[in-house]
Design a protein around this motif. Sequence first.
Motif, PDB file in Angstrom:
ATOM      1  N   HIS A  38       5.465   0.774  -1.016  1.00 51.97           N
ATOM      2  CA  HIS A  38       6.041   0.156  -2.209  1.00 51.97           C
ATOM      3  C   HIS A  38       6.915   1.168  -2.929  1.00 51.97           C
ATOM      4  O   HIS A  38       6.520   2.329  -3.074  1.00 51.97           O
ATOM      5  N   ILE A  39       8.048   0.721  -3.393  1.00 53.98           N
ATOM      6  CA  ILE A  39       8.911   1.561  -4.228  1.00 53.98           C
ATOM      7  C   ILE A  39       8.913   0.882  -5.591  1.00 53.98           C
ATOM      8  O   ILE A  39       9.490  -0.196  -5.753  1.00 53.98           O
ATOM      9  N   ASP A  50      13.880   1.062 -13.164  1.00 52.45           N
ATOM     10  CA  ASP A  50      13.919   0.211 -11.985  1.00 52.45           C
ATOM     11  C   ASP A  50      14.265   1.086 -10.786  1.00 52.45           C
ATOM     12  O   ASP A  50      15.232   1.850 -10.846  1.00 52.45           O
ATOM     13  N   PRO A  51      13.526   0.977  -9.681  1.00 56.41           N
ATOM     14  CA  PRO A  51      13.779   1.878  -8.557  1.00 56.41           C
ATOM     15  C   PRO A  51      15.130   1.652  -7.890  1.00 56.41           C
ATOM     16  O   PRO A  51      15.626   2.531  -7.186  1.00 56.41           O
ATOM     17  N   GLY A  52      15.738   0.483  -8.127  1.00 56.85           N
ATOM     18  CA  GLY A  52      17.016   0.175  -7.512  1.00 56.85           C
ATOM     19  C   GLY A  52      18.218   0.596  -8.335  1.00 56.85           C
ATOM     20  O   GLY A  52      19.359   0.428  -7.898  1.00 56.85           O
ATOM     21  N   ALA A  88      14.974   3.918  -4.603  1.00 49.52           N
ATOM     22  CA  ALA A  88      15.083   2.923  -3.525  1.00 49.52           C
ATOM     23  C   ALA A  88      16.184   3.295  -2.528  1.00 49.52           C
ATOM     24  O   ALA A  88      15.956   3.288  -1.318  1.00 49.52           O
ATOM     25  N   ARG A 148       8.605  -2.513   0.450  1.00 55.78           N
ATOM     26  CA  ARG A 148       8.837  -3.516  -0.594  1.00 55.78           C
ATOM     27  C   ARG A 148       9.211  -2.825  -1.894  1.00 55.78           C
ATOM     28  O   ARG A 148       8.501  -1.919  -2.356  1.00 55.78           O
ATOM     29  N   VAL A 149      10.324  -3.249  -2.465  1.00 57.16           N
ATOM     30  CA  VAL A 149      10.789  -2.690  -3.734  1.00 57.16           C
ATOM     31  C   VAL A 149      10.262  -3.574  -4.869  1.00 57.16           C
ATOM     32  O   VAL A 149      10.438  -4.793  -4.840  1.00 57.16           O
ATOM     33  N   ALA A 157      15.926  -5.932  -5.476  1.00 58.84           N
ATOM     34  CA  ALA A 157      14.663  -5.384  -4.972  1.00 58.84           C
ATOM     35  C   ALA A 157      14.247  -6.089  -3.690  1.00 58.84           C
ATOM     36  O   ALA A 157      13.792  -5.434  -2.737  1.00 58.84           O
ATOM     37  N   ALA A 215      18.326  -2.159  -1.655  1.00 55.71           N
ATOM     38  CA  ALA A 215      18.877  -1.451  -2.818  1.00 55.71           C
ATOM     39  C   ALA A 215      20.394  -1.617  -2.891  1.00 55.71           C
ATOM     40  O   ALA A 215      21.135  -0.637  -2.933  1.00 55.71           O
ATOM     41  N   TYR A 239      17.145  -4.671   5.797  1.00 55.72           N
ATOM     42  CA  TYR A 239      17.480  -4.415   4.392  1.00 55.72           C
ATOM     43  C   TYR A 239      18.997  -4.265   4.188  1.00 55.72           C
ATOM     44  O   TYR A 239      19.740  -3.981   5.130  1.00 55.72           O
ATOM     45  N   TYR A 281      21.523  -2.029   1.617  1.00 55.57           N
ATOM     46  CA  TYR A 281      21.443  -0.984   0.603  1.00 55.57           C
ATOM     47  C   TYR A 281      22.780  -0.304   0.405  1.00 55.57           C
ATOM     48  O   TYR A 281      23.666  -0.355   1.265  1.00 55.57           O
TER      49      TYR A 281
END
Lengths: 244, 244
Positions: free
Chosen positions: A6-7, A82-84, A89, A108-109, B121, B125, B236, B238
């Motif tokens: 998890h991020i 937010d990680p993004g 991320a 999973r973010v 998310a 990303a 993903y 990103y």
Amino acid sequence: MSGILHIAGLGPGDDALVTPEVTEALAQATDVIGYIPYVARVAPRDGLTLHPSDNRVELDRATHALQLAQAGARVVVVSSGDPGVFAMASAVFEAVEREPAFESVDIRVLPGITAMLAAAARLGAPLGHDFCAINLSDNLKPWAMVEHRLRMAARADFAMAFYNPRSKSRPHQFAEALDILRAECGPDRLITFARAVTTPEEAFNTVTLGEATPEMADMRTVVIVGNSATRRVGRYVYTPRSAV
Amino acid sequence: MSGILHIAGLGPGDDALVTPEVTEALAQATDVIGYIPYVARVAPRDGLTLHPSDNRVELDRATHALQLAQAGARVVVVSSGDPGVFAMASAVFEAVEREPAFESVDIRVLPGITAMLAAAARLGAPLGHDFCAINLSDNLKPWAMVEHRLRMAARADFAMAFYNPRSKSRPHQFAEALDILRAECGPDRLITFARAVTTPEEAFNTVTLGEATPEMADMRTVVIVGNSATRRVGRYVYTPRSAV
């Protein structure tokens, strides 16, 4: 045995802004990885290993997290906000791109409240119309690109949020950014320096571009510049929904 | 007797993304006001009056909320996502500006997970570098301004998130937006249509601008366009932290 990575975004500081999804991921984790002050927000408990690391080692940290998850651990990489958004991320997906074996890891973010939106909420609604978010650090991009983006954003009449506006290693660049904004937007445009939002050290300072000085920002500040319609009402700052 | 007006973000749909701060405000509320489907997310209970209203009456709704709070109620105006991002916060401050007596009301904006960050998310990303958020509706601004902002955003090489990309009342404009993006960014740029994010109807569709058609978006879709470096890795999407 397959783990999970998890991020997770811890939000800007106040635990009342941490989503239940993130709280649950932390409760199930075997390993928490991240920059020292963010890992410090996670309470130690039996069965949980904390892995705090220094700043500017994002790719190493991401690779370590992927290796642990690949070996079966339940890993949470923690970011502020937010990680993004200018956080971990992207670094994790860069590490996956370098090592295709990591593509089998379940990643999973988990989104969080990013600093600009927490700051905007405290101010009123300065980002209530079209806006942009720019990282003013030139660690990973040429400064000329930052300058170009500031000019385009001003000509688009976006409200703007700036992350990492100023650091000791590059004290002059934020002054240049303010000069560009004054030239493009004029001296009367509102700018807010929001420091340590939702923490006990929280401080807000709203001035005009003509009054703004580089010293108003530091590494814990997110900066919000209004669009041409942004204004004060009572003790609030807001941008109307209508552009005209 | 003085009440309080909270303007709260419920996040994109999943209750696991509602912050504890918002949950607490709703637990203390005497009145909840908002667009019908958002008020429907709040459980009825004794002592709580629900005030669902139709779309496109934001200023009336804001005025009603301010009147109730002024009279001593604990009011929560609910928005989907974050109330400061194309939602109710700006409408409330517009109502305050029209009626200065409302300046005495204690107004607090409680941030939420906005749709673009929830969608990002889920994808990976895609907003991991500088980005912008544009409301494609021309209800409150001329379409020419939307077109101008799309061009400036493309020339800044921002990743982009679009809210309200398409509605029945203006079916042709999103096609024009896609034409502008193809002309500015080329046919290979990645674009994702993220529908009903975090709800049971959630659906993602990532294609290139060359493949994108207007029908891929509807009113429940947030659209994310990558910058020139955005790419796929495994399952993903990103955007690397580095611009080059």
